[in-house]
Design a protein around this motif. Structure first.
Motif, PDB file in Angstrom:
ATOM      1  N   PHE A  84       1.017  -1.045   0.370  1.00 47.33           N
ATOM      2  CA  PHE A  84      -0.285  -0.353  -0.427  1.00 47.33           C
ATOM      3  C   PHE A  84       1.243   1.257  -0.051  1.00 47.33           C
ATOM      4  CE2 PHE A  84      -3.245  -3.110   2.219  1.00 47.33           C
ATOM      5  CZ  PHE A  84      -3.270  -3.065   1.916  1.00 47.33           C
ATOM      6  N   THR A  85       2.108   1.351  -0.019  1.00 51.02           N
ATOM      7  CA  THR A  85       3.723   2.489  -0.202  1.00 51.02           C
ATOM      8  C   THR A  85       2.217   3.290  -1.007  1.00 51.02           C
ATOM      9  OG1 THR A  85       4.685   1.087   1.068  1.00 51.02           O
ATOM     10  CG2 THR A  85       5.613   3.033  -0.343  1.00 51.02           C
ATOM     11  N   SER A  86       2.346   2.512  -2.354  1.00 49.41           N
ATOM     12  CA  SER A  86       2.408   3.721  -3.142  1.00 49.41           C
ATOM     13  C   SER A  86       0.654   4.834  -2.700  1.00 49.41           C
ATOM     14  CB  SER A  86       1.518   2.392  -4.746  1.00 49.41           C
ATOM     15  OG  SER A  86      -0.013   2.566  -4.095  1.00 49.41           O
ATOM     16  N   GLN A  87       0.059   4.636  -1.803  1.00 48.37           N
ATOM     17  CA  GLN A  87      -0.732   5.080  -1.376  1.00 48.37           C
ATOM     18  C   GLN A  87      -0.450   6.849  -1.022  1.00 48.37           C
ATOM     19  OE1 GLN A  87      -4.064   3.791   1.357  1.00 48.37           O
ATOM     20  NE2 GLN A  87      -4.046   2.276   0.153  1.00 48.37           N
ATOM     21  N   TYR A  88       0.794   6.837  -0.808  1.00 47.58           N
ATOM     22  CA  TYR A  88       1.722   7.849  -0.003  1.00 47.58           C
ATOM     23  C   TYR A  88       1.238   8.853  -1.178  1.00 47.58           C
ATOM     24  CZ  TYR A  88       5.286   6.905   3.505  1.00 47.58           C
ATOM     25  OH  TYR A  88       6.105   6.729   4.990  1.00 47.58           O
ATOM     26  N   GLU A  89       1.386   8.814  -2.558  1.00 43.31           N
ATOM     27  CA  GLU A  89       0.814  10.077  -3.521  1.00 43.31           C
ATOM     28  C   GLU A  89      -0.079  10.171  -2.973  1.00 43.31           C
ATOM     29  OE1 GLU A  89       0.734  10.301  -8.346  1.00 43.31           O
ATOM     30  OE2 GLU A  89       1.684   8.005  -7.272  1.00 43.31           O
ATOM     31  N   GLY A  90      -1.969   9.753  -3.227  1.00 42.94           N
ATOM     32  CA  GLY A  90      -2.739   9.985  -3.231  1.00 42.94           C
ATOM     33  C   GLY A  90      -3.358  10.763  -1.908  1.00 42.94           C
ATOM     34  N   LEU A  91      -2.458  10.512  -0.601  1.00 40.19           N
ATOM     35  CA  LEU A  91      -2.452  10.489   0.536  1.00 40.19           C
ATOM     36  C   LEU A  91      -1.503  12.260   0.391  1.00 40.19           C
ATOM     37  CD1 LEU A  91      -1.361   8.400   2.786  1.00 40.19           C
ATOM     38  CD2 LEU A  91      -3.664   9.263   2.863  1.00 40.19           C
ATOM     39  N   GLU A  92      -0.629  13.022  -0.571  1.00 38.18           N
ATOM     40  CA  GLU A  92       0.039  14.074  -0.296  1.00 38.18           C
ATOM     41  C   GLU A  92      -1.606  15.062  -1.278  1.00 38.18           C
ATOM     42  OE1 GLU A  92       2.201  17.346  -0.873  1.00 38.18           O
ATOM     43  OE2 GLU A  92       2.125  15.558   0.348  1.00 38.18           O
ATOM     44  N   ALA A  93      -1.758  14.301  -2.107  1.00 38.02           N
ATOM     45  CA  ALA A  93      -2.694  15.156  -2.947  1.00 38.02           C
ATOM     46  C   ALA A  93      -3.700  15.387  -2.000  1.00 38.02           C
ATOM     47  CB  ALA A  93      -2.673  14.026  -4.382  1.00 38.02           C
ATOM     48  N   LEU A  94      -4.092  14.529  -1.676  1.00 37.52           N
ATOM     49  CA  LEU A  94      -5.065  14.511  -0.990  1.00 37.52           C
ATOM     50  C   LEU A  94      -4.782  16.090   0.306  1.00 37.52           C
ATOM     51  CD1 LEU A  94      -7.985  13.367  -0.606  1.00 37.52           C
ATOM     52  CD2 LEU A  94      -6.508  12.435   1.775  1.00 37.52           C
ATOM     53  N   ASN A  95      -3.750  16.000   0.935  1.00 33.01           N
ATOM     54  CA  ASN A  95      -3.500  17.077   1.593  1.00 33.01           C
ATOM     55  C   ASN A  95      -3.188  18.174   0.914  1.00 33.01           C
ATOM     56  OD1 ASN A  95      -1.795  17.170   4.557  1.00 33.01           O
ATOM     57  ND2 ASN A  95      -0.667  18.762   3.689  1.00 33.01           N
ATOM     58  N   ALA A  96      -2.530  18.180   0.036  1.00 37.17           N
ATOM     59  CA  ALA A  96      -2.656  19.820  -1.269  1.00 37.17           C
ATOM     60  C   ALA A  96      -3.674  20.145  -1.463  1.00 37.17           C
ATOM     61  CB  ALA A  96      -2.024  19.234  -2.188  1.00 37.17           C
ATOM     62  N   LYS A  97      -4.793  19.010  -1.955  1.00 35.75           N
ATOM     63  CA  LYS A  97      -5.821  19.188  -2.143  1.00 35.75           C
ATOM     64  C   LYS A  97      -7.161  20.173  -1.006  1.00 35.75           C
ATOM     65  CE  LYS A  97     -11.077  17.774  -4.901  1.00 35.75           C
ATOM     66  NZ  LYS A  97     -11.248  16.992  -4.852  1.00 35.75           N
ATOM     67  N   TYR A  98      -7.105  20.195   0.456  1.00 38.20           N
ATOM     68  CA  TYR A  98      -7.886  20.267   1.120  1.00 38.20           C
ATOM     69  C   TYR A  98      -7.442  21.090   2.468  1.00 38.20           C
ATOM     70  CZ  TYR A  98     -11.277  17.045  -0.964  1.00 38.20           C
ATOM     71  OH  TYR A  98     -12.364  16.528  -1.472  1.00 38.20           O
ATOM     72  N   GLN A  99      -6.420  21.198   2.215  1.00 34.68           N
ATOM     73  CA  GLN A  99      -5.177  21.767   2.981  1.00 34.68           C
ATOM     74  C   GLN A  99      -5.694  23.624   3.268  1.00 34.68           C
ATOM     75  OE1 GLN A  99      -0.929  22.640   2.339  1.00 34.68           O
ATOM     76  NE2 GLN A  99      -0.317  22.827   4.024  1.00 34.68           N
ATOM     77  N   ALA A 100      -6.291  24.284   1.989  1.00 38.86           N
ATOM     78  CA  ALA A 100      -6.629  25.563   2.533  1.00 38.86           C
ATOM     79  C   ALA A 100      -7.690  25.076   2.996  1.00 38.86           C
ATOM     80  CB  ALA A 100      -6.767  26.032   1.412  1.00 38.86           C
ATOM     81  N   ARG A 101      -8.085  24.439   2.847  1.00 42.43           N
ATOM     82  CA  ARG A 101      -9.524  24.384   3.764  1.00 42.43           C
ATOM     83  C   ARG A 101      -9.733  23.889   5.172  1.00 42.43           C
ATOM     84  NH1 ARG A 101     -14.056  21.303  -0.200  1.00 42.43           N
ATOM     85  NH2 ARG A 101     -14.736  21.455   1.792  1.00 42.43           N
ATOM     86  N   GLY A 102      -8.435  23.296   5.660  1.00 43.16           N
ATOM     87  CA  GLY A 102      -8.540  22.397   6.874  1.00 43.16           C
ATOM     88  C   GLY A 102      -8.480  21.318   7.145  1.00 43.16           C
ATOM     89  N   LEU A 103      -7.904  20.814   5.811  1.00 45.46           N
ATOM     90  CA  LEU A 103      -7.799  18.963   6.064  1.00 45.46           C
ATOM     91  C   LEU A 103      -5.545  19.004   6.709  1.00 45.46           C
ATOM     92  CD1 LEU A 103      -8.672  16.197   6.169  1.00 45.46           C
ATOM     93  CD2 LEU A 103      -7.505  16.433   3.883  1.00 45.46           C
ATOM     94  N   VAL A 104      -5.409  18.283   7.492  1.00 45.44           N
ATOM     95  CA  VAL A 104      -4.044  17.844   7.176  1.00 45.44           C
ATOM     96  C   VAL A 104      -3.841  16.070   7.531  1.00 45.44           C
ATOM     97  CG1 VAL A 104      -4.361  18.262   9.890  1.00 45.44           C
ATOM     98  CG2 VAL A 104      -1.636  18.469   8.328  1.00 45.44           C
ATOM     99  N   VAL A 105      -2.518  16.067   6.522  1.00 48.37           N
ATOM    100  CA  VAL A 105      -2.573  14.517   6.640  1.00 48.37           C
ATOM    101  C   VAL A 105      -1.216  14.213   7.539  1.00 48.37           C
ATOM    102  CG1 VAL A 105      -1.881  12.155   5.533  1.00 48.37           C
ATOM    103  CG2 VAL A 105      -3.558  14.256   4.136  1.00 48.37           C
ATOM    104  N   LEU A 106      -1.517  13.114   8.380  1.00 45.67           N
ATOM    105  CA  LEU A 106      -0.388  12.496  10.027  1.00 45.67           C
ATOM    106  C   LEU A 106       0.470  11.758   9.123  1.00 45.67           C
ATOM    107  CD1 LEU A 106      -1.893  14.385  12.805  1.00 45.67           C
ATOM    108  CD2 LEU A 106      -0.408  15.993  10.811  1.00 45.67           C
ATOM    109  N   GLY A 107       1.429  12.346   8.742  1.00 44.85           N
ATOM    110  CA  GLY A 107       1.509  10.592   8.327  1.00 44.85           C
ATOM    111  C   GLY A 107       2.824   9.723  10.126  1.00 44.85           C
TER     112      GLY A 107
END
Length: 278
Positions: free
Chosen positions: A157-180
């Motif tokens: 599942f390591t490739s999910q890093y790419e999706g997590l980074e995209a998710l963080n970048a997309k919603y960061q301005a609205r208040g989301l943060v991904v923590l690894g």
């Protein structure tokens, strides 16, 4: 000259000290202590040392004295080291000055850190940052939607890093943060050092969301955050890249298995819902 290295005596004589302790705890500093770098100093006779005057000499740290006539005579002098160029206050030690002093001494930066009074219990934890192993308070994410993920560098599942980074970048301005949180708990798929993990994440997937030092998320050594997440949801990670979504209030938590990808419609729907709730 008698030097008091902690606040155990001083706090009985001043509510100001208690306020500073509360602020320090909110910043993740050691509980019940103002030193180092703060010291209370008084002469053996209980009078303030009249020679304790602020001075400014290039290339060294200086001391500032404060007096408070309401304090016990043996505790009247508060000496606090400042860096060159600091603004010195040598009038009476009023409460608002206490807060300013505490703020300066704690080395506060432009990024405000929530105090215990406003930080949800679930976020009242500190972890070392992956890149430099400097302690970070999770209270800085108070009021945001937080996606917590246990990661590994050599997992299917390591490739999910790419999706997590995209998710963080997309919603960061609205208040989301991904923590690894890298973990070697499952299949020994995260055997490297913190430095090796950081280099892998940056060089392979361009990860920019916050990541913390390698930790345990299951078993006897489970870190306190993951213990609370398991208690809140009734679910523990079964493998790498398990996900917990924490609402802005720090109380509502959803759990998602490793096979739930960052672009999963159900996960995205919950993120949107949590982001829309103030």
């Amino acid at each position: 000259m008698q030097v008091f290295q902690n606040c155990s005596h001083f706090k009985r004589h001043s509510k100001i000290c208690l306020k500073i302790i509360a602020l320090r705890r909110g910043m993740g500093c050691e509980a019940g202590s103002l030193a180092p770098p703060v010291q209370r100093t008084a002469t053996a006779g209980g009078r303030c040392d009249e020679n304790m005057r602020p001075s400014l000499t290039a290339g060294r740290r200086d001391m500032v004295s404060f007096r408070n006539s309401d304090l016990n005579p043996a505790m009247r002098c508060l000496r606090i080291p400042f860096q060159q160029g600091a603004v010195f206050m040598n009038a009476k030690f009023f409460p608002w000055r206490a807060l300013v002093v505490a703020w300066v001494c704690l080395g506060a930066t432009g990024a405000a850190v929530a105090s215990e009074a406003t930080c949800p219990n679930l976020l009242q934890h500190r972890f070392d940052r992956l890149q430099d192993e400097k302690p970070q308070s999770l209270c800085q994410y108070s009021g945001r939607v937080v996606l917590v993920v246990n990661t590994a560098s050599f997992c299917g599942f390591t490739s999910q890093y790419e999706g997590l980074e995209a998710l963080n970048a997309k919603y960061q301005a609205r208040g989301l943060v991904v923590l690894g949180f890298p973990s070697n708990d499952f299949g020994r798929q995260e055997p490297g050092s913190n430095q090796a993990i950081a280099e892998f994440c940056e060089n392979t997937f361009g990860v920019k969301f916050p990541m913390f030092s390698k930790t345990s998320v299951v078993g006897p050594g489970t870190n306190p955050l993951y213990q609370q997440l398991a208690e809140r949801t009734g679910e523990r990670p079964q493998w790498n890249f398990h996900k917990y979504l924490i609402a802005r209030d720090g109380k509502t938590v959803r759990s998602y298995g490793s096979r739930v990808e960052p672009k999963d419609p159900g996960l995205l729907k919950d993120i949107e819902k949590f982001l829309s709730t103030k």
